[in-house]
Design a protein around this motif. Structure first.
Motif, mmCIF file in Angstrom:
data_model
loop_
_atom_site.group_PDB
_atom_site.id
_atom_site.type_symbol
_atom_site.label_atom_id
_atom_site.label_comp_id
_atom_site.label_asym_id
_atom_site.label_seq_id
_atom_site.Cartn_x
_atom_site.Cartn_y
_atom_site.Cartn_z
ATOM 1 N N GLU A 42 1.033 11.681 4.575
ATOM 2 C CA GLU A 42 1.993 11.838 5.107
ATOM 3 C C GLU A 42 1.815 11.492 6.710
ATOM 4 O O GLU A 42 2.719 10.844 7.463
ATOM 5 N N LEU A 43 0.667 11.838 7.298
ATOM 6 C CA LEU A 43 0.328 11.513 8.681
ATOM 7 C C LEU A 43 0.075 9.987 9.114
ATOM 8 O O LEU A 43 0.606 9.516 9.894
ATOM 9 N N GLY A 44 -0.383 9.442 8.046
ATOM 10 C CA GLY A 44 -0.466 7.903 7.943
ATOM 11 C C GLY A 44 0.786 7.334 8.034
ATOM 12 O O GLY A 44 0.977 6.351 8.450
ATOM 13 N N LYS A 46 3.604 8.479 8.867
ATOM 14 C CA LYS A 46 4.354 8.577 10.430
ATOM 15 C C LYS A 46 3.559 7.886 11.724
ATOM 16 O O LYS A 46 4.223 7.872 12.662
ATOM 17 N N ASP A 47 2.492 7.385 11.655
ATOM 18 C CA ASP A 47 1.761 6.617 12.555
ATOM 19 C C ASP A 47 2.440 5.369 12.699
ATOM 20 O O ASP A 47 2.427 4.605 11.757
ATOM 21 N N PRO A 48 2.625 5.031 14.118
ATOM 22 C CA PRO A 48 3.395 3.678 14.211
ATOM 23 C C PRO A 48 2.454 2.730 13.860
ATOM 24 O O PRO A 48 2.985 1.566 13.518
ATOM 25 N N ASN A 49 1.007 2.781 13.581
ATOM 26 C CA ASN A 49 0.287 1.588 13.285
ATOM 27 C C ASN A 49 0.218 1.600 11.793
ATOM 28 O O ASN A 49 -0.547 0.595 11.121
ATOM 29 N N MET A 51 -0.108 2.808 7.548
ATOM 30 C CA MET A 51 -0.877 3.820 6.748
ATOM 31 C C MET A 51 -2.234 3.419 6.929
ATOM 32 O O MET A 51 -2.831 2.436 7.182
ATOM 33 N N PRO A 52 -2.961 4.585 6.566
ATOM 34 C CA PRO A 52 -4.572 4.183 6.943
ATOM 35 C C PRO A 52 -5.089 3.140 5.963
ATOM 36 O O PRO A 52 -4.536 2.874 4.945
#
Length: 83
Positions: A42-44, A46-49, A51-52
């Motif tokens: 989920e955090l990935g 939302k990250d503008p960069n 997915m991890p």
């Protein structure tokens, strides 16, 4: 045989109270791992960069944790994997 499979194999051995505690512990372990992997994804998302890099690995681990929960539920109701 991994630790989880060993647990499932021995789930119906020993006193009931001990089995219930072990079952609860194992279920919470799998559930907490699933929640952690889902939160990381989920955090990935939302990250503008984006997915991890390890997103596919996280998805696999999430699905594995959910599969463990399914196997635990099957064991609880006495279903065999071959059914």
């Amino acid at each position: 045989m991994n630790e989880f499979q060993h647990f499932l194999k021995n789930l119906h051995k020993g006193p009931l109270e001990e089995r219930v505690q072990s079952f609860r512990h194992e279920t919470l372990r799998s559930l907490n791992f699933a929640k952690a992997y889902a939160k990381l994804l989920e955090l990935g998302a939302k990250d503008p960069n984006g997915m991890p890099e390890d997103a596919l690995e996280l998805f696999e681990k999430l699905l594995s944790s959910l599969d463990e929960i399914g196997q635990l539920l099957d064991a609880l109701v006495g279903r065999d994997e071959t059914e």
